[in-house]
Scaffold this motif. Structure first.
Motif, PDB file in Angstrom:
ATOM      1  N   SER A 154     -12.329   7.421  -2.173  1.00  0.00           N
ATOM      2  CA  SER A 154     -12.107   5.962  -2.598  1.00  0.00           C
ATOM      3  C   SER A 154     -13.472   5.825  -2.880  1.00  0.00           C
ATOM      4  O   SER A 154     -14.437   6.476  -2.456  1.00  0.00           O
TER       5      SER A 154
ATOM      6  N   ARG B 255       1.105  -1.712   0.568  1.00  0.00           N
ATOM      7  CA  ARG B 255      -0.419   0.350   0.026  1.00  0.00           C
ATOM      8  C   ARG B 255       0.830   1.393  -0.022  1.00  0.00           C
ATOM      9  O   ARG B 255       0.481   2.202  -1.009  1.00  0.00           O
TER      10      ARG B 255
ATOM     11  N   LEU C 230     -15.842   3.012  -4.319  1.00  0.00           N
ATOM     12  CA  LEU C 230     -16.395   1.264  -4.021  1.00  0.00           C
ATOM     13  C   LEU C 230     -14.809   0.724  -3.758  1.00  0.00           C
ATOM     14  O   LEU C 230     -14.670  -0.214  -4.710  1.00  0.00           O
ATOM     15  N   GLY C 231     -13.961   1.558  -3.059  1.00  0.00           N
ATOM     16  CA  GLY C 231     -12.912   0.901  -2.395  1.00  0.00           C
ATOM     17  C   GLY C 231     -11.977   0.883  -3.296  1.00  0.00           C
ATOM     18  O   GLY C 231     -10.795   0.845  -2.933  1.00  0.00           O
ATOM     19  N   ILE C 232     -12.128   1.525  -4.014  1.00  0.00           N
ATOM     20  CA  ILE C 232     -10.963   2.225  -5.089  1.00  0.00           C
ATOM     21  C   ILE C 232     -10.823   3.265  -4.749  1.00  0.00           C
ATOM     22  O   ILE C 232     -11.762   4.758  -5.506  1.00  0.00           O
TER      23      ILE C 232
END
Length: 316
Positions: free
Chosen positions: A155, A26, A157-159
């Protein structure tokens, strides 16, 4: 480059197991995104056998100008719903203006790109510090609205938005270079500008827009950087100029022009980011990290020079 990156990670794994952790991945990804955007912009200039040393200073000036508009500490539009949209326009206005200055001086006045962009780098660095002192007693401009900070840290949708932005930049750059007439013109100018001119390529316009695209990419990287840091600073991206140029060279962009692939640039950025993180995990000093990265970039430049020499010799 991808294989070398994997080999490097495998070599370090027994000594620093954390290099294969999700946390490390990350951190590497976060470090890569703005650097990748800068390197993509630099590739457009390098493909025409030029260089743009002003990108980090453009990013820094755009950062403080945009922050001065939307900051809650006496910003021009503090508290307004229009603060973030107007600030974003200001970011791009700075990029367009100074990208055009670079492009005009190099393409029309025919000044050397190195000298033009070096002088602009020095001028804009000083201008960013001066502008910050007018709007803040601190060394940076903080208290930015959440709507802007989300660009760097939010983010969908998690992106992360930053990944989406980098993806759009990469796909757009790939499309321009591989699927458009302008992309073919870029390669032609970088390979042989005189032959390109005789063939009907508008060489001056191609050079101009290459520098404009480089500056716009610097601005996009500045937006991501500033949103992530939650502050506008006149020293934004100050230490990554060599990394951006080096990542492009490592990724296969030729210093002699006429050769560039966006996927290669991505792998070059990944390699530098992983090397940087690996040496940090080993506990090496910052000076050693800089020395090793400088050596890697120098080796890539030497290999590029050798490749160009062999191509010239084989063409005789």
């Amino acid at each position: 480059m991808l294989l070398l990156t994997v080999a490097y990670v495998l070599c370090l794994w027994p000594y620093v197991p954390a290099i294969v952790s999700w946390a490390t991945a990350r951190e590497v990804l976060i470090a890569m995104i703005p650097l990748f955007i800068l390197a993509v912009g630099q590739s457009f200039v390098m493909v025409i056998a030029a260089i743009d040393l002003s990108v980090t200073s453009i990013a820094a000036l755009a950062s403080v100008v945009g922050a001065s508009i939307m900051t809650g500490q006496g910003g021009y539009l503090a508290g307004s719903l229009m603060a973030t949209p107007v600030a974003l326009l200001a970011f791009f206005a700075v990029g367009l203006a100074f990208g055009a200055v670079n492009g005009l001086l190099v393409s029309r006045v025919q000044m050397p790109p190195f000298m033009v962009t070096l002088v602009l780098q020095m001028f804009l660095s000083g201008a960013a510090i001066w502008y910050t002192s007018l709007h803040s007693e601190a060394v940076s401009i903080g208290e930015l609205p959440r709507s802007f900070v989300e660009i760097g840290s939010g983010s969908f949708l998690g992106i992360p938005y930053a990944i989406i932005i980098a993806g759009v930049v990469a796909l757009s750059a790939h499309w321009i270079l591989s699927r458009t007439i302008f992309g073919r013109w870029l390669y032609a100018v970088g390979t042989n500008p005189r032959a390109a001119l005789v063939s009907g390529v508008p060489v001056q316009n191609v050079i101009f827009f290459a520098f404009v695209i480089s500056a716009l990419c610097a601005v996009i990287a500045s937006i991501v950087y500033t949103g992530r840091l939650e502050t506008g600073t006149p020293v934004l991206a100050q230490r990554v100029l060599l990394d951006a140029i080096g990542a492009a060279v490592i990724g296969g962009v030729s210093l002699f022009g006429g050769k560039a692939k966006i996927l290669g640039v991505l792998f070059g950025v990944l390699f530098l980011a992983v090397v940087d993180k690996g040496m940090q995990l080993l506990g090496l000093s910052q000076s050693v990290v800089f020395a090793v990265k400088g050596g890697v970039i120098l080796l890539a430049a030497l290999l590029d020079a050798l490749r160009n020499y062999l191509l010239v010799e084989s063409g005789r």
